[in-house]
Design an enzyme around this catalytic site. Structure first.
Site, PDB file in Angstrom:
ATOM      1  N   ASN A  43      41.667  47.491  39.315  1.00 27.73           N
ATOM      2  CA  ASN A  43      41.130  46.690  37.909  1.00 27.73           C
ATOM      3  C   ASN A  43      40.035  47.725  37.346  1.00 27.73           C
ATOM      4  OD1 ASN A  43      42.389  44.417  38.864  1.00 27.73           O
ATOM      5  ND2 ASN A  43      40.642  43.310  39.350  1.00 27.73           N
ATOM      6  N   THR A 210      23.779  42.902  37.620  1.00 28.64           N
ATOM      7  CA  THR A 210      24.745  42.163  36.634  1.00 28.64           C
ATOM      8  C   THR A 210      24.405  40.768  36.835  1.00 28.64           C
ATOM      9  OG1 THR A 210      26.540  41.966  37.982  1.00 28.64           O
ATOM     10  CG2 THR A 210      26.146  43.893  36.231  1.00 28.64           C
ATOM     11  N   ASP A 237      38.883  33.329  31.041  1.00 27.54           N
ATOM     12  CA  ASP A 237      39.178  33.878  32.477  1.00 27.54           C
ATOM     13  C   ASP A 237      37.981  35.021  32.853  1.00 27.54           C
ATOM     14  OD1 ASP A 237      39.879  34.707  34.960  1.00 27.54           O
ATOM     15  OD2 ASP A 237      41.653  35.263  34.535  1.00 27.54           O
ATOM     16  N   ASP A 243      34.788  43.909  36.745  1.00 26.93           N
ATOM     17  CA  ASP A 243      35.421  45.064  36.971  1.00 26.93           C
ATOM     18  C   ASP A 243      35.726  45.862  35.775  1.00 26.93           C
ATOM     19  OD1 ASP A 243      36.028  44.648  39.699  1.00 26.93           O
ATOM     20  OD2 ASP A 243      37.666  43.470  39.324  1.00 26.93           O
TER      21      ASP A 243
END
Length: 302
Positions: A43, A210, A237, A243
């Site tokens: 990803n 994050t 989504d 990623d």
């Protein structure tokens, strides 16, 4: 030539969409089912490759029907997959993902990703040490990550570690990392019981936490900096947002952006990613980033 090398997992995502998550022992009806290319390593490699043309993947697939397509997908994104090995008598990695109301639950089975051993890292040493930055995650064995950190520290190759899924990380290993990007849960696992602001101050311009829709925090050596998230037009989504953030952050760092600007760019890419279904199909390309605009991106090619 600048290059990003990604060492990590390559998998297939099996995605079911439903109106709500099932309780324990309960079956709920799904509205849709789909398969997507996944694995945190792949990803992040795809997210980077959509924005930067020099990305190499180091990883492993099994000998099942998914393996050929997993490698072809990397190559279709112009990712150098020469160091992706195929493991006999082993299935490729898989993730079972349930989507409900824009959120997700995931069960991950590593399969052949466990074959990304220290020996494989050593086999790819020449490619790794030619990188401008190495990007790695925790969906490969802990010993492999540890060996990679030692290798890169010895040759002064910067490493961005996305510590997902969460597992213990020693101070010694943290000292070998250029950038560490946990989410809040991963931070709590690594730095058990410690004050977030104090830990950020201990690792200035290295620890990047994050916070999902609340943005990102880091310490610039003088104070804690909060970089706000960028509001998506719609949420479909969230699976690949982290990623995409890490892949885009890697791209920004090899372009020598100041850390606050690099994070802002990565936030924009992550915001765009959640407007589509699929961890890799959601990550934006150069044209999509430039079309959204709102930040300085003249440095981005294409």
């Amino acid at each position: 030539m600048k290059k990003i090398v990604v060492v990590g997992s390559i998998s297939t995502d099996f995605v079911a969409q439903t109106s709500r998550f099932p309780e324990v022992g309960e079956t709920v009806e799904g509205q849709a089912f789909s398969t997507h290319f996944g694995g945190k390593g792949a990803n992040q490699a795809v997210a980077a490759a959509k924005l930067f043309p020099h990305v190499q993947m180091i990883g492993a697939v099994g000998d099942d029907p998914f393996a050929k397509n997993l490698i072809a997908n990397l190559e279709n994104h112009q990712i150098d997959a020469r160091q992706v090995i195929q493991v006999s008598q082993q299935g490729s990695g898989a993730a079972l993902i349930v989507l409900a109301k824009g959120d997700n639950q995931i069960v991950y089975t590593p399969g052949a990703n466990n074959a990304v051993t220290a020996d494989l890292v050593d086999q790819a040493k020449e490619d790794i040490l030619s990188a401008s930055l190495v990007l790695v995650q925790n969906e490969i064995p802990k010993e492999s990550v540890h060996y990679l950190l030692d290798l890169c520290q010895d040759k002064q190759v910067p490493v961005l570690l996305n510590p997902a899924p969460a597992r213990d990380l020693s101070e010694d290993d943290i000292d070998k990392i250029a950038y560490l990007t946990p989410n809040e849960n991963e931070f709590d696992h690594i730095f058990k019981g410690q004050d977030q602001a104090k830990v950020l101050a201990k690792y200035p311009n290295k620890l990047i936490i994050t916070l999902g829709s609340n943005g990102v925090k880091f310490h610039n050596g003088q104070e804690v900096i909060h970089v706000p998230s960028i509001e998506p037009y719609q949420v479909k989504d969230t699976t690949g947002a982290g990623d995409t953030f890490n892949g885009a952050l890697a791209v920004a760092m090899v372009h020598d952006l100041p850390l606050d600007q690099a994070i802002h760019f990565a936030n924009l890419a992550a915001s765009l990613s959640i407007e589509k279904i699929g961890a890799q199909t959601g990550s934006p390309n150069v044209a999509e980033v430039k079309a959204r605009g709102g930040i300085e991106i003249d440095w981005l090619a294409g």
